[in-house]
Each structure stands twice: as structure tokens, then as C-alpha cells.
Write a protein that holds these residues in place. Structure first.
Motif, mmCIF file in Angstrom:
data_model
loop_
_atom_site.group_PDB
_atom_site.id
_atom_site.type_symbol
_atom_site.label_atom_id
_atom_site.label_comp_id
_atom_site.label_asym_id
_atom_site.label_seq_id
_atom_site.Cartn_x
_atom_site.Cartn_y
_atom_site.Cartn_z
ATOM 1 N N SER A 1 -3.028 1.389 -9.715
ATOM 2 C CA SER A 1 -2.146 1.734 -8.595
ATOM 3 C C SER A 1 -1.796 3.215 -8.562
ATOM 4 N N LEU A 2 -2.335 4.000 -9.490
ATOM 5 C CA LEU A 2 -1.931 5.402 -9.589
ATOM 6 C C LEU A 2 -2.448 6.248 -8.435
ATOM 7 N N ALA A 3 -3.631 5.924 -7.891
ATOM 8 C CA ALA A 3 -4.124 6.684 -6.736
ATOM 9 C C ALA A 3 -3.166 6.530 -5.557
ATOM 10 N N TRP A 4 -2.658 5.305 -5.362
ATOM 11 C CA TRP A 4 -1.670 5.080 -4.295
ATOM 12 C C TRP A 4 -0.407 5.884 -4.587
ATOM 13 N N GLY A 5 0.013 5.925 -5.848
ATOM 14 C CA GLY A 5 1.211 6.682 -6.201
ATOM 15 C C GLY A 5 1.049 8.165 -5.936
ATOM 16 N N VAL A 6 -0.111 8.714 -6.303
ATOM 17 C CA VAL A 6 -0.355 10.135 -6.048
ATOM 18 C C VAL A 6 -0.401 10.393 -4.547
ATOM 19 N N ALA A 7 -0.923 9.430 -3.773
ATOM 20 C CA ALA A 7 -0.986 9.607 -2.321
ATOM 21 C C ALA A 7 0.404 9.729 -1.708
ATOM 22 N N GLN A 8 1.392 9.061 -2.290
ATOM 23 C CA GLN A 8 2.750 9.162 -1.751
ATOM 24 C C GLN A 8 3.406 10.485 -2.123
ATOM 25 N N LEU A 9 3.033 11.037 -3.276
ATOM 26 C CA LEU A 9 3.707 12.237 -3.786
ATOM 27 C C LEU A 9 2.926 13.521 -3.525
ATOM 28 N N GLY A 10 1.604 13.411 -3.310
ATOM 29 C CA GLY A 10 0.801 14.588 -3.004
ATOM 30 C C GLY A 10 0.259 15.276 -4.246
ATOM 31 N N TRP A 11 -0.529 16.327 -4.012
ATOM 32 C CA TRP A 11 -1.180 17.035 -5.104
ATOM 33 C C TRP A 11 -0.191 17.757 -6.009
#
Length: 478
Positions: A46-56
């Protein structure tokens, strides 16, 4: 043969199995395997989804920050394994034993409730994740035959697979205790690193196919075109904190893992061995998490699924997806056991020592061989451990929301079990002066993590409510 040196004789008396407990044979590597088995699990997907919410900017920074906090608090916790002398003091074999020795009173009961609620919640989350991966194997084959646009025809429910997974756990739950499952943790660790590597490789291939690195500095856009409101952006960002916290969660079983490490001659101790194991495990998981989260986000951008291997951003090669999801299931069989064994051991001890001392039902045991696997089965163990598996499986069928449940479990357990109790026990055991620089630093760390935990819990609850609106608990085909 000359007699053993006095220090080795003392080690054997303290922790070599002569205290009435199972002989400890673990090493830094087996402890690392147990930790990696518990950590690199369903949360990594689920980490890709988490990074998508927070950005680079926010995504990688939050993962590194959580890794640092987990490492520091884990080091504090392993220092509490022995009371008094770090080499010969009484062992605190479980998390609750350490709280009882250092804090006592109401906090022991509070710790017990939180820890066992977390055990139960994690087992539910593991069952959900395993069933989703099992369903994904069937769906990948369906997409390969019918075409990638046949999402409705290749749909289905994960609930029947939860029952299959529950059946597997009924068998594996008869493993006597965590001392006897190093082989399973080693296999699970290999599987976790393997499917993470597959996910990373598929992500890199997708980036090459796209011809660009997707994503933005601040994550998912807010607006009508993006389909995300300002409030949803806030809640999802908080939920991402919970997902990342869940991915790093292992403190609640750290002392139980430390109790498998064999006694070593002074000046080394189990604590020094566990420090190395924690360092190896946290460093390994942080690197894997950064690669999975960032590569997944670079491949899919704002469309990153909440489960990288089952959200079907990837369709081909379908056999590789099948292999990765099969690895997820094998790994999570081991993770379930690492998490559930402390629960099993607690009730076994309570039943043997207090509830039914001398009971023939507790004492009667039979060795059953399943292939090369040897299981020691007793009627009590068979009935109660099977009941535990059945209850977690039933709960999973009612709440099949992978991403939301992962965030909620991680957020709710992060502050009390990972930060608060280790900080308070370390302060009490080392008699850190109130108001000193060290005391202020530790309390500031605890307070900051409390704020993060509350915010992440709120976001995850909002995610569960949103998912539940579209959920029919009586439908087993949708």
C-alpha cells in the motif's frame, strides 16, 4: 573434557533452557528473519498509494522519518528485556512482562488490552491481504484470456479465499511456539523480499513503457478534474500516515522475538544481539519500502492502487503476477504465526498455571506428521487455536477493505505500543531525571508521535466509513 568457564555456566543458568522455559537457540539472523517476516508484509503493497497522497516531497520523507522513530523506540524497548543487570537480570519474556516490571499497576492491563487488540487486528488485516492476493491470481489469468478491459467479468469476491486461508492457518497454528518456527520465518522473509523485488521490477518496466516518471511534489491534486476534494485530500494524507505506520509495525512482538535469542557469554548480551537485528531489519525494510513506494508512484502517479500487486495497474506478464501473489500468501502465512504465537503462548500459560492446573486435556499431547512437518497437538491447543483462527477469519469477511483497515490498525497501535510504553519503561528502568535534557527529548518524541497517531486514526476511520458505504456484508460474490 574441561568444565565450562564460570561466565558460560552463568549464561546457561540464566537463559539456556534451565529456567523451565524452552531452550533458546536464536541468533541475530533468525531474530532479523522474525522481524522482517512481521514487518515486510501486506503493508508494503500500500506504500505506492501512500506516496501518491503525500507526493515526492512528503512520501519518502515520512517513510524515512517513521523508520528512524521505529529504530530509536525499538532500541529503547530491547533495553527493557532484562530488569536490573543487562546480562543476568530477570528476563521479561513478553511485552507485558516488561511493562509489569517497569511500570506496574493499571498500565499493565492497558498494555495487555492494546497489545492483544493489535494482535487480533493485524491477524484480520493479514487474512484480508492474503485473500486479495489469492483472488488476484485467478483474476490475472482471467484478464490474460479475456482481455484487460474485462474488469466486471473478471471480478469476484475475496471472501471464499479467506476461508481457504483460515483453513491453512488452522494447521500452522498447531506449531507449538515461536521457538519452533525459525524455518517458517526464514521462508517468509525470502518470499517477502522476492515479491517486493517483483513489484519493483514491474514498476520500473512500467516507467520505461510510460516514457516518463509520473507524480508531483505534493501528491494527488485537489479539484473537480482530479475527483478529490480538499477534505478528502486531508483525510487520505492522514490515512497514508497510518499505512506507513502499519508497514513498520513490529514493536508489539519485539520482546517475544528477543526471547528466542540464545544466551551468549559476557560481555555480549541478548540486548546487543537484538540491537544488531533491529538495525539490519529496519535498514532493510526502509530501503525496500522506499523502492516499492517510490517506484510504484513513479509508474502510476495519482492512479497508484492501494495494493500494488492486486490493484491491476499491472496485467502482464500474468505468470509473474501469479508468482508474486503466491509469494505474498506464503509470506503472510508466516506473518500470521509470528503475530499470533504470543497470543497462543499467553493463554497456554494461563490455562496451565491458573485456570486448569493438572488437567489431562492440557497435558495430553500427540505428535502428528504432515509431510516433513512435525506437530505436537493437544486437545486444548487444537480447540482454542482453531477458535481464534475462525474468529479472525469471520471478522475479515465482514471488513474486506484492505487499504482502510491497514491504515486504521497501524494508526491506532503506533503511538501506545511503538512509542509510549518503550519511552516510559526506559525512563523508569534507567531512572532518567525528570526535566533533564534526555527526559525532555523522549517526552517530545512521544508527544509528537501522539499527534501523528491521532491524525492518522482520524483519516483511517474516514476511509473505513467511505468504504463501508459501498459494502454489502451479505454478498459473497461481489
Amino acid at each position: 573434557m574441561p568444565p565450562p568457564p564460570p561466565e558460560m555456566d552463568q549464561v546457561l543458568k540464566v537463559g539456556g533452557g534451565e529456567d523451565g522455559q524452552p531452550r533458546r537457540t536464536g541468533t541475530m539472523w533468525t531474530a532479523s528473519a522474525h522481524i522482517i517476516t512481521a514487518v515486510i508484509g501486506s503493508g508494503v503493497l500500500s506504500l505506492a498509494w501512500g506516496v501518491a497522497q503525500l507526493g515526492w516531497v512528503g512520501g519518502p520523507a515520512v517513510m524515512v522519518l517513521f523508520g528512524a522513530v521505529i529504530y530509536c523506540c525499538s532500541v529503547l524497548l530491547v533495553e527493557c528485556y532484562r530488569s536490573g543487570d543487562p546480562a543476568t537480570g530477570p528476563r521479561n519474556r513478553t511485552y507485558m512482562d516488561a511493562v509489569r516490571a517497569s511500570l506496574g499497576g493499571f498500565k499493565v492491563r492497558l498494555c495487555g488490552v492494546l497489545q492483544f487488540a493489535n494482535f487480533f487486528g493485524v491477524c484480520v488485516g493479514i487474512t484480508i491481504a492474503s485473500s486479495v492476493s489469492m483472488l488476484a491470481v485467478r483474476r490475472a489469468g482471467c484478464f490474460h484470456v479475456r482481455g484487460h478491459d474485462q474488469r466486471e467479468a473478471c471480478g469476484g469476491s475475496s471472501r471464499p479465499y479467506m476461508l481457504i486461508y483460515g483453513g491453512l492457518q488452522v494447521v500452522f497454528s498447531q506449531i507449538p511456539d515461536i521457538h519452533d518456527m525459525s524455518w517458517l520465518s526464514t521462508l517468509a522473509s525470502i518470499m517477502s523480499l522476492s515479491y517486493s523485488a517483483i513489484g519493483i521490477a514491474l514498476g520500473v518496466a512500467q516507467i520505461v513503457a510510460n516514457g516518463e516518471v509520473r507524480g508531483t511534489l505534493t501528491g494527488v491534486f485537489v479539484g473537480a478534474g482530479a475527483g478529490v476534494t480538499s477534505m478528502q485530500k486531508v483525510w487520505r494524507s492522514f490515512q497514508a500516515f497510518g499505512n506507513i505506520a502499519f508497514a513498520y509495525g513490529f514493536s508489539f512482538i519485539l520482546l517475544e522475538i528477543q526471547d528466542t535469542v540464545k544466551a551468549v557469554p559476557p560481555p555480549s548480551t541478548e540486548t546487543k544481539v537484538m540491537r544488531k537485528a533491529v538495525a539490519v531489519s529496519v535498514a532493510t525494510t526502509t530501503v525496500v519500502y522506499l523502492m516499492c513506494g517510490c517506484v510504484g508512484y513513479a509508474a502510476f502517479g495519482s492512479e497508484s492502487p492501494d495494493n500494488l500487486l492486486t490493484g491491476f495497474g499491472f496485467f502482464e506478464p500474468f505468470w509473474l503476477l501469479d508468482l508474486a501473489n503466491a509469494g505474498v500468501v506464503v509470506h503472510l502465512v508466516g506473518t500470521y504465526q509470528v503475530v499470533a504465537q504470543p497470543v497462543f503462548a499467553f493463554l497456554d500459560r494461563r490455562a496451565a498455571a491458573a485456570a486448569w492446573p493438572g488437567s489431562t486435556a492440557l497435558g495430553r499431547k500427540r505428535v502428528v506428521r504432515v509431510g516433513s512437518l512435525s506437530l505436537t497437538v493437544s486437545p486444548f491447543r487444537l480447540v482454542w487455536r482453531t477458535a481464534f483462527v475462525c474468529v479472525t477469519t469471520a471478522a475479515s469477511t465482514l471488513l474486506p477493505f484492505f487499504g482502510s483497515m491497514v491504515g486504521l490498525i497501524g494508526a491506532a497501535s503506533f503511538w501506545p505500543l511503538t512509542v509510549y510504553f518503550p519511552v516510559e519503561m526506559f525512563i523508569a528502568q534507567r531512572r532518567v531525571p525528570r526535566g533533564s535534557a534526555q527526559w525532555v527529548s523522549l517526552q517530545a518524541l512521544s508527544a509528537g508521535c501522539l499527534v501523528v497517531s491521532v491524525a492518522a486514526s482520524a483519516g483511517s476511520i474516514a476511509g473505513v466509513v467511505e468504504a463501508f458505504k459501498a459494502h454489502n456484508p451479505l454478498c459473497w460474490t461481489c
